[in-house]
Design a protein around this motif. Sequence first.
Motif, mmCIF file in Angstrom:
data_model
loop_
_atom_site.group_PDB
_atom_site.id
_atom_site.type_symbol
_atom_site.label_atom_id
_atom_site.label_comp_id
_atom_site.label_asym_id
_atom_site.label_seq_id
_atom_site.Cartn_x
_atom_site.Cartn_y
_atom_site.Cartn_z
ATOM 1 N N LYS A 83 10.016 11.879 -25.780
ATOM 2 C CA LYS A 83 9.550 11.732 -27.161
ATOM 3 C C LYS A 83 10.347 12.641 -28.073
ATOM 4 N N LEU A 84 10.947 12.061 -29.097
ATOM 5 C CA LEU A 84 11.620 12.847 -30.129
ATOM 6 C C LEU A 84 10.576 13.527 -30.996
ATOM 7 N N LYS A 85 10.841 14.737 -31.446
ATOM 8 C CA LYS A 85 9.886 15.459 -32.297
ATOM 9 C C LYS A 85 9.580 14.692 -33.575
ATOM 10 N N ASP A 86 10.609 14.166 -34.199
ATOM 11 C CA ASP A 86 10.428 13.472 -35.473
ATOM 12 C C ASP A 86 10.778 11.996 -35.359
ATOM 13 N N GLY A 87 10.406 11.388 -34.252
ATOM 14 C CA GLY A 87 10.795 9.995 -34.115
ATOM 15 C C GLY A 87 10.118 9.306 -32.956
ATOM 16 N N PRO A 88 10.758 8.247 -32.526
ATOM 17 C CA PRO A 88 10.155 7.397 -31.503
ATOM 18 C C PRO A 88 10.332 7.963 -30.091
ATOM 19 N N ILE A 89 9.779 7.222 -29.159
ATOM 20 C CA ILE A 89 10.000 7.504 -27.748
ATOM 21 C C ILE A 89 11.350 6.905 -27.362
ATOM 22 N N LEU A 90 12.154 7.676 -26.671
ATOM 23 C CA LEU A 90 13.444 7.189 -26.179
ATOM 24 C C LEU A 90 13.282 6.708 -24.748
ATOM 25 N N ASN A 91 13.809 5.527 -24.483
ATOM 26 C CA ASN A 91 13.859 4.996 -23.121
ATOM 27 C C ASN A 91 15.318 4.986 -22.708
ATOM 28 N N LEU A 92 15.628 5.779 -21.696
ATOM 29 C CA LEU A 92 17.001 5.948 -21.252
ATOM 30 C C LEU A 92 17.139 5.565 -19.791
ATOM 31 N N VAL A 93 18.334 5.150 -19.428
ATOM 32 C CA VAL A 93 18.710 5.050 -18.024
ATOM 33 C C VAL A 93 19.752 6.127 -17.785
ATOM 34 N N PHE A 94 19.793 6.636 -16.560
ATOM 35 C CA PHE A 94 20.750 7.692 -16.258
ATOM 36 C C PHE A 94 21.395 7.477 -14.905
ATOM 37 N N CYS A 95 22.558 8.054 -14.783
ATOM 38 C CA CYS A 95 23.245 8.188 -13.512
ATOM 39 C C CYS A 95 23.759 9.623 -13.499
ATOM 40 N N ASP A 96 23.202 10.436 -12.630
ATOM 41 C CA ASP A 96 23.577 11.844 -12.524
ATOM 42 C C ASP A 96 24.434 12.044 -11.276
ATOM 43 N N VAL A 97 25.566 12.678 -11.460
ATOM 44 C CA VAL A 97 26.462 12.986 -10.348
ATOM 45 C C VAL A 97 26.388 14.489 -10.105
ATOM 46 N N PHE A 98 25.856 14.854 -8.949
ATOM 47 C CA PHE A 98 25.666 16.253 -8.581
ATOM 48 C C PHE A 98 26.737 16.671 -7.581
ATOM 49 N N HIS A 99 27.482 17.709 -7.909
ATOM 50 C CA HIS A 99 28.416 18.328 -6.971
ATOM 51 C C HIS A 99 27.667 19.509 -6.363
ATOM 52 N N MET A 100 27.515 19.479 -5.049
ATOM 53 C CA MET A 100 26.687 20.461 -4.366
ATOM 54 C C MET A 100 27.539 21.520 -3.657
ATOM 55 N N GLN A 101 26.978 22.713 -3.555
ATOM 56 C CA GLN A 101 27.591 23.790 -2.789
ATOM 57 C C GLN A 101 26.469 24.556 -2.108
ATOM 58 N N ASP A 102 26.467 24.560 -0.784
ATOM 59 C CA ASP A 102 25.415 25.240 -0.019
ATOM 60 C C ASP A 102 24.017 24.795 -0.459
ATOM 61 N N ALA A 103 23.837 23.483 -0.626
ATOM 62 C CA ALA A 103 22.559 22.870 -1.020
ATOM 63 C C ALA A 103 22.062 23.337 -2.389
ATOM 64 N N LYS A 104 22.993 23.720 -3.262
ATOM 65 C CA LYS A 104 22.677 24.059 -4.662
ATOM 66 C C LYS A 104 23.556 23.191 -5.560
ATOM 67 N N ILE A 105 23.085 22.962 -6.780
ATOM 68 C CA ILE A 105 23.844 22.161 -7.742
ATOM 69 C C ILE A 105 24.895 23.046 -8.408
ATOM 70 N N LYS A 106 26.164 22.726 -8.157
ATOM 71 C CA LYS A 106 27.274 23.493 -8.731
ATOM 72 C C LYS A 106 27.765 22.845 -10.030
ATOM 73 N N GLN A 107 27.728 21.526 -10.050
ATOM 74 C CA GLN A 107 28.156 20.799 -11.248
ATOM 75 C C GLN A 107 27.330 19.525 -11.358
ATOM 76 N N LEU A 108 26.957 19.206 -12.589
ATOM 77 C CA LEU A 108 26.186 18.003 -12.868
ATOM 78 C C LEU A 108 26.828 17.272 -14.039
ATOM 79 N N THR A 109 27.137 15.996 -13.816
ATOM 80 C CA THR A 109 27.572 15.132 -14.907
ATOM 81 C C THR A 109 26.487 14.083 -15.083
#
Length: 120
Positions: A83-109
Amino acid sequence: MTPNKQTVHNYMEAFKAIDHEAILACLTDDVIWHIPGTFTISGKEAFDKEIENENFTGKPIIEVIRMVEENDIVIAEGTVQCKLKDGPILNLVFCDVFHMQDAKIKQLTSYLMNTAASNH
């Protein structure tokens, strides 16, 4: 579930709850978060400031449709509603690419698309 996928799962659950401590526990200290066309930030402190963006209110509704892992890369695809503070509800789709190091997130696109922008 592999350790890398478990970390991504924990990250998504923590983001749903806006649990800063739990989100940051999933990250390396030198994490990089990139949303093409929007921003690139690095480090946990900068990441922490983006968890609750000032343009939004309430908790996001996040649904992960699938996670795929190969080597130290986890890709999560899903939907998010916020929900935007001054507006409508946003409906988004996402694709997150996680680069992992020792089971931790090192980089996220994060690739995001507003589904209202496409009526086809």
